[in-house]
Design an enzyme around this catalytic site. Structure first.
Site, PDB file in Angstrom:
ATOM      1  N   ARG A   1      -9.335  16.595 -35.054  1.00  0.00           N
ATOM      2  CA  ARG A   1      -8.481  17.137 -36.110  1.00  0.00           C
ATOM      3  C   ARG A   1      -7.092  16.546 -35.900  1.00  0.00           C
ATOM      4  O   ARG A   1      -6.835  15.837 -34.942  1.00  0.00           O
ATOM      5  CB  ARG A   1      -8.449  18.671 -36.126  1.00  0.00           C
ATOM      6  CG  ARG A   1      -8.587  19.435 -34.792  1.00  0.00           C
ATOM      7  CD  ARG A   1      -7.538  19.222 -33.773  1.00  0.00           C
ATOM      8  NE  ARG A   1      -6.202  19.407 -34.318  1.00  0.00           N
ATOM      9  CZ  ARG A   1      -5.109  18.941 -33.757  1.00  0.00           C
ATOM     10  NH1 ARG A   1      -5.192  18.224 -32.672  1.00  0.00           N
ATOM     11  NH2 ARG A   1      -3.921  19.156 -34.274  1.00  0.00           N
ATOM     12  N   GLY A   2      -6.251  16.786 -36.910  1.00  0.00           N
ATOM     13  CA  GLY A   2      -4.922  16.161 -36.878  1.00  0.00           C
ATOM     14  C   GLY A   2      -4.916  15.016 -37.864  1.00  0.00           C
ATOM     15  O   GLY A   2      -5.792  14.134 -37.784  1.00  0.00           O
ATOM     16  N   ALA A   3      -3.981  15.010 -38.789  1.00  0.00           N
ATOM     17  CA  ALA A   3      -4.021  14.067 -39.903  1.00  0.00           C
ATOM     18  C   ALA A   3      -4.233  12.616 -39.494  1.00  0.00           C
ATOM     19  O   ALA A   3      -5.199  11.979 -39.939  1.00  0.00           O
ATOM     20  CB  ALA A   3      -2.745  14.234 -40.729  1.00  0.00           C
TER      21      ALA A   3
ATOM     22  N   ARG B   1     -12.513  16.953 -45.350  1.00  0.00           N
ATOM     23  CA  ARG B   1     -11.377  17.900 -45.364  1.00  0.00           C
ATOM     24  C   ARG B   1     -10.396  17.413 -46.434  1.00  0.00           C
ATOM     25  O   ARG B   1     -10.191  16.198 -46.581  1.00  0.00           O
ATOM     26  CB  ARG B   1     -10.660  17.986 -44.002  1.00  0.00           C
ATOM     27  CG  ARG B   1     -11.435  18.710 -42.927  1.00  0.00           C
ATOM     28  CD  ARG B   1     -10.622  18.885 -41.641  1.00  0.00           C
ATOM     29  NE  ARG B   1      -9.689  20.035 -41.722  1.00  0.00           N
ATOM     30  CZ  ARG B   1      -8.778  20.309 -40.782  1.00  0.00           C
ATOM     31  NH1 ARG B   1      -8.644  19.502 -39.740  1.00  0.00           N
ATOM     32  NH2 ARG B   1      -7.987  21.359 -40.897  1.00  0.00           N
TER      33      ARG B   1
ATOM     34  N   GLN C   1      -4.360  25.736 -31.831  1.00  0.00           N
ATOM     35  CA  GLN C   1      -4.057  24.351 -31.441  1.00  0.00           C
ATOM     36  C   GLN C   1      -2.894  24.303 -30.436  1.00  0.00           C
ATOM     37  O   GLN C   1      -2.855  23.452 -29.556  1.00  0.00           O
ATOM     38  CB  GLN C   1      -3.684  23.498 -32.659  1.00  0.00           C
ATOM     39  CG  GLN C   1      -4.820  23.169 -33.607  1.00  0.00           C
ATOM     40  CD  GLN C   1      -4.955  24.148 -34.741  1.00  0.00           C
ATOM     41  OE1 GLN C   1      -4.595  25.333 -34.596  1.00  0.00           O
ATOM     42  NE2 GLN C   1      -5.497  23.718 -35.885  1.00  0.00           N
TER      43      GLN C   1
ATOM     44  N   ASP D   1       0.506  17.004 -42.649  1.00  0.00           N
ATOM     45  CA  ASP D   1      -0.780  16.500 -43.132  1.00  0.00           C
ATOM     46  C   ASP D   1      -0.638  15.789 -44.457  1.00  0.00           C
ATOM     47  O   ASP D   1      -1.511  14.997 -44.830  1.00  0.00           O
ATOM     48  CB  ASP D   1      -1.777  17.654 -43.251  1.00  0.00           C
ATOM     49  CG  ASP D   1      -2.077  18.215 -41.873  1.00  0.00           C
ATOM     50  OD1 ASP D   1      -1.232  18.963 -41.341  1.00  0.00           O
ATOM     51  OD2 ASP D   1      -3.134  17.875 -41.312  1.00  0.00           O
TER      52      ASP D   1
ATOM     53  N   ASN E   1       1.816  21.352 -43.909  1.00  0.00           N
ATOM     54  CA  ASN E   1       1.534  21.349 -42.483  1.00  0.00           C
ATOM     55  C   ASN E   1       0.807  22.642 -42.119  1.00  0.00           C
ATOM     56  O   ASN E   1       0.632  23.539 -42.962  1.00  0.00           O
ATOM     57  CB  ASN E   1       2.828  21.191 -41.671  1.00  0.00           C
ATOM     58  CG  ASN E   1       2.544  20.784 -40.235  1.00  0.00           C
ATOM     59  OD1 ASN E   1       1.794  19.850 -39.973  1.00  0.00           O
ATOM     60  ND2 ASN E   1       3.122  21.521 -39.302  1.00  0.00           N
ATOM     61  N   LYS E   2       0.412  22.753 -40.856  1.00  0.00           N
ATOM     62  CA  LYS E   2      -0.330  23.920 -40.392  1.00  0.00           C
ATOM     63  C   LYS E   2       0.291  25.231 -40.852  1.00  0.00           C
ATOM     64  O   LYS E   2       1.517  25.393 -40.784  1.00  0.00           O
ATOM     65  CB  LYS E   2      -0.419  23.883 -38.865  1.00  0.00           C
ATOM     66  CG  LYS E   2      -1.214  24.994 -38.223  1.00  0.00           C
ATOM     67  CD  LYS E   2      -2.608  25.155 -38.798  1.00  0.00           C
ATOM     68  CE  LYS E   2      -3.359  23.863 -38.816  1.00  0.00           C
ATOM     69  NZ  LYS E   2      -4.596  23.903 -39.623  1.00  0.00           N
TER      70      LYS E   2
HETATM   71  C1  LIG Z   1      -0.059  14.714 -36.169  1.00  0.00           C
HETATM   72  S1  LIG Z   1       0.119  15.928 -37.336  1.00  0.00           S
HETATM   73  C2  LIG Z   1      -1.354  16.857 -37.150  1.00  0.00           C
HETATM   74  C3  LIG Z   1      -1.365  18.035 -38.087  1.00  0.00           C
HETATM   75  O1  LIG Z   1      -2.736  18.423 -38.299  1.00  0.00           O
HETATM   76  C4  LIG Z   1      -2.882  19.753 -37.864  1.00  0.00           C
HETATM   77  O2  LIG Z   1      -3.827  20.455 -38.622  1.00  0.00           O
HETATM   78  P1  LIG Z   1      -5.361  20.561 -38.090  1.00  0.00           P
HETATM   79  O3  LIG Z   1      -5.289  20.895 -36.627  1.00  0.00           O
HETATM   80  O4  LIG Z   1      -5.951  21.657 -38.948  1.00  0.00           O
HETATM   81  O5  LIG Z   1      -5.983  19.214 -38.376  1.00  0.00           O
HETATM   82  C5  LIG Z   1      -1.505  20.348 -38.052  1.00  0.00           C
HETATM   83  O6  LIG Z   1      -1.214  20.590 -39.420  1.00  0.00           O
HETATM   84  C6  LIG Z   1      -0.660  19.226 -37.496  1.00  0.00           C
HETATM   85  O7  LIG Z   1       0.680  19.288 -37.819  1.00  0.00           O
END
Ligand SMILES: CSC[C@H]1O[C@H](OP(=O)(O)O)[C@H](O)[C@@H]1O
Length: 349
Positions: A49-51, A92, A196, A237, A247-248
């Site tokens: 996960r993570g953009a 996603r 996270q 994201d 973002n999250k």
């Molecule tokens: C490098 S920014 C990653 C970004 O993605 C995370 O979301 P997720 O863990 O649901 O993929 C979160 O928004 C982070 O800021």
């Protein structure tokens, strides 16, 4: 290289390998992938996960798809592989890096003649390497904004090597700023419901020897009120053309508290996260995830039986609450549509 030891995504021995982030910090387990449907499942289920990491993974997913389709249909593989692109794109909806990577791989696919795997793998590896280089550049640009005044910084979710090709976006700035002795302490929101922060950011920073203090997501305003942090530093994201940032979930909350308490807000993201096709943040698709993630914690049910839950995975912070957007093409202060457009036209620094 210091602070660059973790890889969430690996291409090794002709396979894609993903560090299973659902099991961290208790277990460091890589899962091997050979076909795009399973890769899409890994993105959907947050093995990775993570953009930016999602974009890099999707790029390697296209390589796996091309290998299977070309072996099965040397003549008709281009038509057949379109279903794999659709499968990966459906994994996603919010991180625009996923679609950016698929479009970039599609452009190579459209021009390649003969055996496609080698040129597609080369493009996926370029996407991966460029992401790490961008993170290191953003680390320097973002760290330079932080005055060495002995206070800490607050971050939300995970934006480190686990969320990118390596080094990290917001966590890359934090790594660079710590290395330059601009910050002495990192405060990290635990980041419910998927944790996270508590599971991933804390794991990365402890491994780096960077002091990290976790807090409940609701404690951020009180931390700011005590004057303990000078910046809120987060990733993204998807960033709309006017500088609105998805973002999250919980980022918007923290940004409002930051503005109230005079704490500056920095968003760190490569330009592969910027979506200039969307005029504003209200057009960003926000992923809604299972209620069970909120009704439980760490995989165990905690809520009273019968309660329902609302679980948007992201929120949108308006540009007016953001002091700086850091990309590999430069820093946009007090972002506006015009400033974002100017930045996007610049070469990578
Ligand atoms: C490098 S920014 C990653 C970004 O993605 C995370 O979301 P997720 O863990 O649901 O993929 C979160 O928004 C982070 O800021």
């Amino acid at each position: 290289m210091k602070y660059d030891t973790i890889r969430a995504v690996l291409w090794e021995d002709e396979h894609l390998k993903l560090l299973d982030q659902r099991r961290l910090p208790a277990e460091e387990t890589y899962i091997e992938y050979d076909e795009p449907l399973a890769v899409a499942g890994a993105i959907r289920d947050m093995v990775v996960r993570g953009a930016p990491a999602i974009g890099v993974t999707a790029a390697y997913g296209v390589v796996l798809a091309a290998r299977r389709r070309y072996a099965a249909q040397p003549e008709g593989w281009r038509e057949a592989i379109r279903a794999d692109f659709e499968t990966l794109a459906a994994s996603r909806p919010t991180a625009v890096n996923l679609f950016w990577a698929l479009e970039r791989m599609g452009r190579v696919m459209d021009t390649v003649s003969g055996e496609p795997v080698a040129p597609l793998l080369a493009e996926a590896q370029r996407i991966h390497e460029e992401d790490v280089a961008a993170n290191r550049r953003m680390g320097e640009l973002g760290a330079a904004l932080i005055a060495a005044e002995g206070r800490g910084v607050l971050t939300h979710c995970n934006t480190g090597s686990l969320a990118t090709g390596g080094y990290g976006t917001a966590l890359g700035v934090i790594r660079s700023a710590f290395e330059q002795q601009r910050i002495a302490q990192v405060y990290a929101d635990e980041t419910r419901p998927w944790l996270q922060g508590a599971r991933l950011t804390a794991w990365e920073l402890v491994k780096d020897g960077i002091p990290v203090t976790l807090l409940a997501d609701g404690a951020g305003a009180a931390l700011m009120r005590e004057g303990r942090v000078s910046w809120l530093i987060v990733g993204s994201d998807r960033i709309a053309a006017n500088g609105d940032v998805a973002n999250k979930i919980g980022t918007y909350h923290a940004a409002i508290a930051a503005r109230y308490h005079g704490v500056k807000v920095m968003v760190v993201a490569p330009t592969s996260t910027v979506d200039m096709s969307l005029p504003g943040g209200d057009r960003i698709p926000i992923e809604s995830r299972s209620a069970d993630e909120v009704l439980g914690c760490g995989g165990r049910p905690v809520a009273a039986p019968g309660a329902k839950a609302w679980n948007p995975a992201f929120d949108v912070t308006p540009a007016e609450l953001i002091d700086a957007i850091v990309t590999e093409k430069g820093v946009v202060e007090q972002p506006t549509r015009a400033k974002m457009a100017d930045m996007m036209k610049k070469p990578v620094l």
